[in-house]
Design a protein around this motif. Structure first.
Motif, short mmCIF file in Angstrom:
data_model
loop_
_atom_site.label_atom_id
_atom_site.label_comp_id
_atom_site.label_asym_id
_atom_site.label_seq_id
_atom_site.Cartn_x
_atom_site.Cartn_y
_atom_site.Cartn_z
N PHE A 30 6.73 0.80 -10.40
CA PHE A 30 6.06 1.28 -9.21
C PHE A 30 4.78 2.05 -9.54
O PHE A 30 4.74 2.85 -10.49
N ALA A 31 3.71 1.79 -8.77
CA ALA A 31 2.46 2.55 -8.83
C ALA A 31 1.82 2.55 -10.22
O ALA A 31 1.30 3.57 -10.68
N THR A 32 1.86 1.41 -10.88
CA THR A 32 1.20 1.25 -12.17
C THR A 32 0.07 0.24 -12.05
O THR A 32 -0.06 -0.45 -11.04
N ASP A 33 -0.73 0.13 -13.10
CA ASP A 33 -1.81 -0.84 -13.07
C ASP A 33 -1.26 -2.27 -13.00
O ASP A 33 -1.86 -3.14 -12.38
N ALA A 34 -0.10 -2.48 -13.62
CA ALA A 34 0.52 -3.81 -13.55
C ALA A 34 0.88 -4.15 -12.10
O ALA A 34 0.70 -5.30 -11.66
N VAL A 74 9.89 -10.35 10.06
CA VAL A 74 9.47 -9.89 8.74
C VAL A 74 10.19 -10.70 7.68
O VAL A 74 11.41 -10.86 7.72
N LEU A 75 9.43 -11.21 6.71
CA LEU A 75 9.96 -11.92 5.55
C LEU A 75 9.50 -11.17 4.31
O LEU A 75 8.41 -10.62 4.29
N GLY A 76 10.30 -11.16 3.26
CA GLY A 76 9.80 -10.51 2.06
C GLY A 76 10.84 -10.21 1.01
O GLY A 76 12.00 -10.61 1.11
N SER A 77 10.38 -9.47 0.01
CA SER A 77 11.19 -8.98 -1.09
C SER A 77 10.28 -8.05 -1.88
O SER A 77 9.33 -7.50 -1.32
N HIS A 78 10.51 -7.87 -3.17
CA HIS A 78 9.76 -6.88 -3.94
C HIS A 78 9.06 -7.51 -5.14
O HIS A 78 9.46 -8.57 -5.64
N LEU A 79 8.02 -6.82 -5.62
CA LEU A 79 7.28 -7.30 -6.79
C LEU A 79 7.46 -6.40 -8.01
O LEU A 79 6.95 -6.74 -9.09
N ASP A 80 8.13 -5.27 -7.88
CA ASP A 80 8.42 -4.47 -9.07
C ASP A 80 9.60 -5.08 -9.81
O ASP A 80 10.31 -5.94 -9.28
N THR A 81 9.82 -4.65 -11.04
CA THR A 81 10.89 -5.23 -11.87
C THR A 81 11.69 -4.14 -12.56
O THR A 81 11.29 -2.97 -12.60
N ILE A 161 1.09 8.00 -6.90
CA ILE A 161 0.63 7.35 -5.67
C ILE A 161 -0.86 7.59 -5.47
O ILE A 161 -1.62 6.67 -5.12
N SER A 162 -1.30 8.81 -5.72
CA SER A 162 -2.73 9.12 -5.59
C SER A 162 -3.57 8.32 -6.57
O SER A 162 -4.63 7.78 -6.22
N ALA A 163 -3.08 8.22 -7.81
CA ALA A 163 -3.82 7.46 -8.83
C ALA A 163 -3.89 5.99 -8.48
O ALA A 163 -4.84 5.29 -8.87
N ALA A 164 -2.89 5.50 -7.73
CA ALA A 164 -2.86 4.08 -7.35
C ALA A 164 -3.67 3.81 -6.08
O ALA A 164 -3.72 2.67 -5.60
#
Length: 406
Positions: A30-34, A74-81, A161-164
């Motif tokens: 979460f909240a990384t450059d990746a 709403v459709l979806g899921s997550h992109l973090d791992t 969060i601010s940095a992102a």
């Protein structure tokens, strides 16, 4: 057409899998450059599919495909791992949703309701130990106290969060208005072996198991490894080791209960020092809340017994608790009918894994479609799905949308 779209989905999952914080394995917190780079890539695919795209303050990526009438599905899921992840847990659901919207645009179709595809910013909880941050912000259930949590590097969630590029104090403003929501649907790999054993490409989720996450800390006394007699030791690690086995024993004695100790922190952590403090994680799940709660109380009682016997003190802290949740009968029936229309058995499954659907159920009806995965392996680089099964998932979701339109 669905086979072509499925191939695109597979290729996109491969591209997302190349975006990682670590060069030799897939880790996207979460909240990384990746995460930023993954969102940018997914945002481009959403725009190509005709969606208006925005990102909220927590980092959720939201694409909207407008309809001819009122209401939003709403459709979806997550992109973090997780750390050292597979490439389909989370991203597959987002990519299948985008593919279905792409099919609508290619055919020049507009549904009588809007579709909102959401790629949630944090479901796994890897960075701060609290999952569903993305869907909690989206549903208005985000606890501002989370902002004070710090990661392993001492970076607070507020700072991250601010940095992102987000505004931590504006997260409550991103709460989704529930008034026009028709439901939330999530496509996800099964993360279990049932579909493969049954020879089925997909299945319908009937319920999601309840979950408790906690930490247990044993505090003894650090001492010299060579001079303190065995009979006089207050070893926090041996107490924790006995507790880990007690957790396993408790879970094996109760059908349907699963319990995991996945983290262990030892202090002071030197090879020639008796451990003075050991903290372990606890993950406890069952489809019936009463059974899970009873098991949790039993596990805590066993920890107290172990601590007393070994002369160490004990504290435990609840990290997160989610109740078991039943999927919406109407939406689940539509998924089952779509599967039957393709000539497959509509197998109903209980999910032992948590999903953003758990949080979304607080503001709208939810449904889930599972996709077969090889060996039931997940949270592992060996995660594998077949393009033919992905094509079935796209077709099932597309037929589901057509049924919703009637």
């Amino acid at each position: 057409m669905m086979n072509m779209l499925a191939q695109v989905v597979m290729e996109r999952c491969d591209l997302l899998a190349s975006i990682s914080e670590e060069p030799d394995r897939l880790t996207r917190r979460f909240a990384t450059d990746a995460m930023r780079r993954a969102n940018e890539l997914a945002a481009a695919w959403m725009r190509d599919a005709g969606m208006a795209v925005r990102q909220d303050n927590i980092g959720n990526l939201i694409g909207r495909y407008y309809g001819s009438g009122a209401g939003t599905l709403v459709l979806g899921s997550h992109l973090d791992t997780v750390r050292d992840a597979g490439r389909y847990d989370g991203p597959l659901g987002v990519m299948v949703a985008i593919a279905c919207v792409q099919a609508l645009q290619d055919q020049g179709k507009q549904l009588p309701f809007a579709i909102e595809v959401v790629a949630f910013a944090d479901e796994e909880g890897l960075r701060y130990g609290t999952s569903y941050l993305g869907s909690k912000a989206y549903t208005g259930t985000f606890d501002p106290a989370y902002l004070n949590l710090c990661d392993a590097d001492g970076i607070s969630m507020r700072e991250a969060i601010s940095a992102a590029g987000g505004d931590p104090d504006a997260i409550p403003l991103d709460k989704r208005n529930r008034d026009d929501l028709l439901g939330y649907c999530e496509v996800h790999i099964e993360q279990g072996p049932v579909l493969e054993a049954q020879g089925l490409p997909g299945g319908v989720v009937s319920a999601i198991a309840g979950q408790t996450r906690a930490t247990i800390t044993f505090r003894g006394e650090a001492g010299h490894a060579g001079t303190v007699p065995m009979s006089m030791r207050r070893d926090a690690l041996t107490a924790a080791a006995e507790f880990v086995l007690a957790v396993e024993e408790t879970a094996r004695a109760e059908p349907g209960l699963v319990a995991t100790v996945g983290q262990l922190a030892v202090q002071p952590g030197a090879s020639n020092v008796i451990p003075g403090e050991t903290t372990v994680s606890l993950d406890l799940r069952h489809a019936e809340d009463a059974i899970r709660e009873r098991a949790l109380a039993l596990v805590y009682d066993k920890a107290e017994e172990i601590a007393a016997k070994r002369g160490v003190s004990l504290t435990h802290r609840l990290i997160q608790e989610n109740s078991a949740m039943r999927c919406d009968p109407h939406l689940t029936t539509l998924f089952a009918e779509a599967i039957v229309s393709l000539g497959h058995e509509p197998l109903h499954l209980v999910s032992g894994a948590g999903h953003d659907a758990v949080t979304m159920s607080q503001i709208t009806p939810i449904a889930m479609l599972f996709v077969r995965c090889k060996g039931g392996v997940s949270h592992n680089p060996a995660e594998s799905v077949e393009v033919e099964d992905v094509a079935v998932a796209i077709e099932v979701l597309s037929r589901f949308l057509r049924q919703m339109s009637k």
